[in-house]
Design an enzyme around this catalytic site. Structure first.
Site, PDB file in Angstrom:
ATOM      1  N   GLN A 113       0.831  -1.201   0.000  1.00 49.72           N
ATOM      2  CA  GLN A 113       0.000   0.000   0.000  1.00 49.72           C
ATOM      3  C   GLN A 113       0.873   1.263   0.000  1.00 49.72           C
ATOM      4  OE1 GLN A 113      -2.939  -0.210   3.253  1.00 49.72           O
ATOM      5  NE2 GLN A 113      -2.336  -2.331   3.518  1.00 49.72           N
ATOM      6  N   HIS A 133      -1.404   1.657  -4.383  1.00 47.49           N
ATOM      7  CA  HIS A 133      -1.721   3.079  -4.190  1.00 47.49           C
ATOM      8  C   HIS A 133      -0.774   4.013  -4.926  1.00 47.49           C
ATOM      9  CE1 HIS A 133      -3.842   1.880  -0.162  1.00 47.49           C
ATOM     10  NE2 HIS A 133      -4.467   1.430  -1.231  1.00 47.49           N
ATOM     11  N   CYS A 141       1.839   7.823 -18.142  1.00 46.37           N
ATOM     12  CA  CYS A 141       1.334   8.582 -19.285  1.00 46.37           C
ATOM     13  C   CYS A 141      -0.190   8.507 -19.320  1.00 46.37           C
ATOM     14  CB  CYS A 141       1.919   8.029 -20.579  1.00 46.37           C
ATOM     15  SG  CYS A 141       1.251   8.821 -22.076  1.00 46.37           S
ATOM     16  N   CYS A 166       5.483  12.346 -22.734  1.00 45.19           N
ATOM     17  CA  CYS A 166       5.752  10.926 -22.510  1.00 45.19           C
ATOM     18  C   CYS A 166       6.960  10.512 -23.357  1.00 45.19           C
ATOM     19  CB  CYS A 166       4.527  10.103 -22.884  1.00 45.19           C
ATOM     20  SG  CYS A 166       4.797   8.308 -22.819  1.00 45.19           S
ATOM     21  N   CYS A 176       5.156   9.008 -28.273  1.00 43.14           N
ATOM     22  CA  CYS A 176       3.783   9.124 -27.796  1.00 43.14           C
ATOM     23  C   CYS A 176       3.479  10.599 -27.552  1.00 43.14           C
ATOM     24  CB  CYS A 176       3.608   8.324 -26.503  1.00 43.14           C
ATOM     25  SG  CYS A 176       2.009   8.527 -25.688  1.00 43.14           S
ATOM     26  N   GLY A 213       3.379  -4.617   9.142  1.00 39.79           N
ATOM     27  CA  GLY A 213       3.291  -3.176   9.370  1.00 39.79           C
ATOM     28  C   GLY A 213       2.066  -2.503   8.805  1.00 39.79           C
ATOM     29  N   ASN A 239       2.208  -6.878  13.535  1.00 43.24           N
ATOM     30  CA  ASN A 239       1.918  -5.458  13.711  1.00 43.24           C
ATOM     31  C   ASN A 239       1.830  -5.169  15.201  1.00 43.24           C
ATOM     32  OD1 ASN A 239       1.336  -3.028  12.063  1.00 43.24           O
ATOM     33  ND2 ASN A 239      -0.544  -2.962  13.270  1.00 43.24           N
ATOM     34  N   VAL A 257       8.692  -5.183  12.936  1.00 42.00           N
ATOM     35  CA  VAL A 257       8.856  -6.021  11.743  1.00 42.00           C
ATOM     36  C   VAL A 257      10.327  -6.335  11.476  1.00 42.00           C
ATOM     37  CG1 VAL A 257       6.708  -5.356  10.614  1.00 42.00           C
ATOM     38  CG2 VAL A 257       8.749  -3.933  10.304  1.00 42.00           C
TER      39      VAL A 257
END
Length: 500
Positions: A113, A133, A141, A166, A176, A213, A239, A257
């Protein structure tokens, strides 16, 4: 750092549970649990590691929901003290331990994430990584959708245009015409298709999912590890704070961790690989950029490292067949006995009349009757195949984008409140219509009674001068009341004259 990233995001109130107390297992307990994990990892043919912000705190990057996390302090009007930039941060022991395990065949895939790019910089190959994420060190692009490694951290958040062309080429060899955007998702942005597809597929075929974590509060990423559990695999969580999926875990390790990964490598007899700038795509990109400028006296064309997931990785037939074969377990052996055993556990101090609503216990937590049973049965007795369920999950999660569990709960409560208000409004309208109808009927009845009384009064006036005979001569039928009165007065005067 994380603060600048947080400041760039749009406003979002429901950031989940913040600042939960941390718990630490004893050294003996950690050792016992790590040995169990090492045994499971040796026996696993496909292991997936799911990582969150907690694995980057050792690099100087604050987490979000810890006691001193970004969101936790934001709620108090504060910000964490940060003395390091995105570019200066280095992969931690945990990042390098994951690379060490992957190169030795103990880890087959990593789902993260994090947007800090430390997995990329650790030397982990793109084919082994899903960044759900986004990544601070990757551009995308808007036209060809290809991704490229940057030479420095992005300065924008939320997939905004950077105004740069790009560098990719089309099939005819020409450049491009698209523009590069940052690759960092904002709240409720849809997750990248390829990363999400591969994250779900690998989690479905995994024998072991290891979460490091993360409190697993963000959806859909926080729900993906449970796909392993649903198909008979094991789920391990490391965790310091409680997580949303603790009730599904086969093993929970409350320690740092880095402590866990260091001891795990020792038990598996795997040396820890050191961080190397030579394997860091960011450093390589910086060298390529400098070389391009030096060799061409400023007119050279910089060819960045591509970070795109090819379509053939997503449509891998072997992986698709394995996903199809790993169906959701409909009935786990001994599930009835397990449920019945949990039903016998009662909380002390409750009255006998409340026993029906209590009794199920999991990991020491007493739940309402039916909740744990429903979870077990729903997870293992669904009639859908793994592929069908996976497709449904993918469609739903792409539409919903990034949300917290509490945010989704608030939306559901709002929908429920709206529905209840609508029902109450409908009932009020129906009641008003009924009242109006009753009022109209009452008015009609009063009107009819009034007309009847008027008729009765007329009849009485016509008969007041009779003693059971016909009407007096002075009051013919149809005469008005005034005419009758005048006739009677005239008759009275005549009688008076005769008497005189």
């Amino acid at each position: 750092m994380a603060c600048s990233y947080a400041d760039g995001l749009s406003k979002y109130e429901n950031k989940g549970k913040l600042g939960l107390p941390e718990k630490f297992d004893t050294e003996e307990e950690v050792e016992r649990k790590v040995q169990i994990l090492a045994g499971w990892m040796r026996n696993s043919k496909h292991t997936v590691v799911h990582t969150g912000a907690g694995i980057s705190t050792a690099a100087g990057i604050p987490d979000f929901r810890g006691p001193n996390g970004v969101w936790t302090l934001e709620k108090e009007g504060l910000k964490p003290d940060v003395n390091i930039s995105w570019d200066d941060a280095r992969p931690t022991l945990t990042h390098m331990a994951i690379v060490s395990l992957e190169q030795r065949g103990y880890v087959q895939y990593v789902v993260t994430q994090n947007i800090d790019g430390l997995h990329l910089r650790s030397g982990l190959q793109r084919q082994k990584l899903a960044e759900l994420h986004g990544d601070m060190f990757v551009d995308k692009c808007n036209l060809c959708q290809r991704q490229f490694v940057r030479s420095s951290a992005a300065t924008t958040v939320g997939q905004k245009s950077e105004g740069k062309a790009c560098p990719g080429k089309r099939g005819n060899g020409r450049r491009c015409r698209g523009k590069l955007h940052d690759n960092i998702l904002d709240w409720e942005d849809g997750l990248p298709d390829a990363d999400l597809d591969l994250a779900i597929s690998h989690s479905c075929v995994a024998d072991l999912s290891l979460c490091l974590g993360t409190t697993l509060q963000i959806v859909p990423s926080g729900n993906i590890p449970v796909d392993t559990k649903k198909r008979g695999g094991k789920l391990v969580i490391c965790n310091l704070q409680p997580t949303k999926q603790d009730r599904h875990a086969d093993l929970i390790i409350n320690t740092y961790v880095d402590t866990l990964m260091k001891r795990l490598l020792e038990l598996l007899h795997i040396p820890l690989l050191p961080y190397s700038a030579e394997d860091d795509p960011l450093k390589i990109s910086q060298l390529l950029l400098q070389s391009s400028i030096a060799e061409s006296t400023g007119n050279g064309v910089f060819e960045p490292i591509e970070w795109t997931i090819p379509e053939e990785w997503v449509k891998d037939k072997d992986l698709a067949e394995r996903v199809k074969s790993r169906k959701v377990i409909r009935k786990r052996p001994g599930i009835k006995e397990e449920v019945q055993g949990r039903k016998k556990v009662k909380t002390k101090g409750h009255k006998e009349g409340n026993e029906e609503s209590l009794g199920l216990c999991h990991n020491g937590e007493v739940l309402k009757k039916g909740e744990e049973e429903d979870e077990l049965i729903a997870e293992r007795e669904t009639g859908k195949t793994a592929q069908e369920e996976g497709n449904a999950v993918i469609k739903s999660e792409r539409e919903n984008g990034i949300k917290t569990e509490s945010g989704i709960k608030d939306e559901e409560e709002h929908k429920l409140e709206t529905s209840e208000v609508k029902v109450e409004t409908d009932e009020i309208v129906k009641k008003e219509e009924l009242d109006n109808k009753v009022n109209n009927e009452t008015e009609d009845l009063v009107k009819m009674e009034s007309e009847t009384e008027e008729k009765d009064e007329k009849i009485e006036r016509k008969e007041i001068y009779t003693n059971g005979n016909s009407s007096p001569s002075g009051a013919q039928e149809g005469d008005s009341e005034q005419e009758v009165t005048e006739a009677n007065e005239g008759r009275s005067n005549d009688d008076s004259d005769l008497a005189t």
